[in-house]
Design a protein around this motif. Structure first.
Motif, PDB file in Angstrom:
ATOM      1  N   ARG A   1      -4.887  -0.796  -1.696  1.00 59.14           N
ATOM      2  CA  ARG A   1      -5.562  -2.073  -1.415  1.00 59.14           C
ATOM      3  C   ARG A   1      -6.636  -1.891  -0.343  1.00 59.14           C
ATOM      4  NH1 ARG A   1      -1.747  -6.693  -0.924  1.00 59.14           N
ATOM      5  NH2 ARG A   1      -2.025  -6.564  -3.155  1.00 59.14           N
TER       6      ARG A   1
ATOM      7  N   VAL B   1      -9.575  -0.025  -1.920  1.00 61.04           N
ATOM      8  CA  VAL B   1     -10.285  -0.891  -2.874  1.00 61.04           C
ATOM      9  C   VAL B   1     -11.107  -1.927  -2.121  1.00 61.04           C
ATOM     10  CG1 VAL B   1      -9.934  -2.703  -4.609  1.00 61.04           C
ATOM     11  CG2 VAL B   1      -8.732  -0.535  -4.824  1.00 61.04           C
ATOM     12  N   ASP B   2     -10.497  -2.553  -1.109  1.00 60.97           N
ATOM     13  CA  ASP B   2     -11.209  -3.567  -0.320  1.00 60.97           C
ATOM     14  C   ASP B   2     -12.399  -2.972   0.428  1.00 60.97           C
ATOM     15  OD1 ASP B   2      -9.456  -5.501  -1.217  1.00 60.97           O
ATOM     16  OD2 ASP B   2      -8.297  -5.579   0.660  1.00 60.97           O
TER      17      ASP B   2
ATOM     18  N   VAL C   1     -13.184   3.279  -7.839  1.00 59.47           N
ATOM     19  CA  VAL C   1     -11.924   3.473  -8.572  1.00 59.47           C
ATOM     20  C   VAL C   1     -12.149   4.069  -9.955  1.00 59.47           C
ATOM     21  CG1 VAL C   1     -10.796   1.624  -7.307  1.00 59.47           C
ATOM     22  CG2 VAL C   1     -11.847   1.128  -9.513  1.00 59.47           C
TER      23      VAL C   1
ATOM     24  N   ASP D   1      -4.193  -4.041  -7.928  1.00 61.40           N
ATOM     25  CA  ASP D   1      -5.293  -3.873  -6.979  1.00 61.40           C
ATOM     26  C   ASP D   1      -6.484  -3.176  -7.625  1.00 61.40           C
ATOM     27  OD1 ASP D   1      -4.013  -5.131  -4.883  1.00 61.40           O
ATOM     28  OD2 ASP D   1      -3.189  -3.276  -4.074  1.00 61.40           O
TER      29      ASP D   1
ATOM     30  N   SER E   1     -10.519  -4.712  -8.493  1.00 58.19           N
ATOM     31  CA  SER E   1     -11.647  -4.160  -7.741  1.00 58.19           C
ATOM     32  C   SER E   1     -12.973  -4.509  -8.408  1.00 58.19           C
ATOM     33  CB  SER E   1     -11.523  -2.643  -7.618  1.00 58.19           C
ATOM     34  OG  SER E   1     -11.862  -2.028  -8.837  1.00 58.19           O
TER      35      SER E   1
END
Length: 73
Positions: free
Chosen positions: A25, A28-29, A34, A59, A63
């Motif tokens: 997470r 990705v944030d 990805v 998650d 994205s």
């Protein structure tokens, strides 16, 4: 963040492979790509699915990179 180690492993790939959804997470944030695949063609989403890591899968699918890829297909 998207540094490739060995045969194409990235931080988000390793986190997804090992089911570390908190790390997945965060990456990705932070904008990790990805969609990068290993030399064998495995993506973070693939290894998260194979490992049964549902939180990582969620998650990864949420994205921005994945959303754009899905929209193009």
């Amino acid at each position: 963040m998207d540094t490739v180690v060995g045969p194409g492993f990235t931080a988000v790939y390793n986190a997804s492979l090992n089911g570390h959804f908190e790390c997945t997470r965060l990456l990705v944030d932070a904008g990790a790509n990805v969609g990068l695949a290993t030399e064998a063609g495995y993506t973070p989403l693939y290894v998260a699915c194979q490992g049964g890591h549902a939180d990582c899968v969620a998650d990864l699918l949420s994205s921005a990179t994945m959303t754009k890829a899905i929209a193009r297909s």
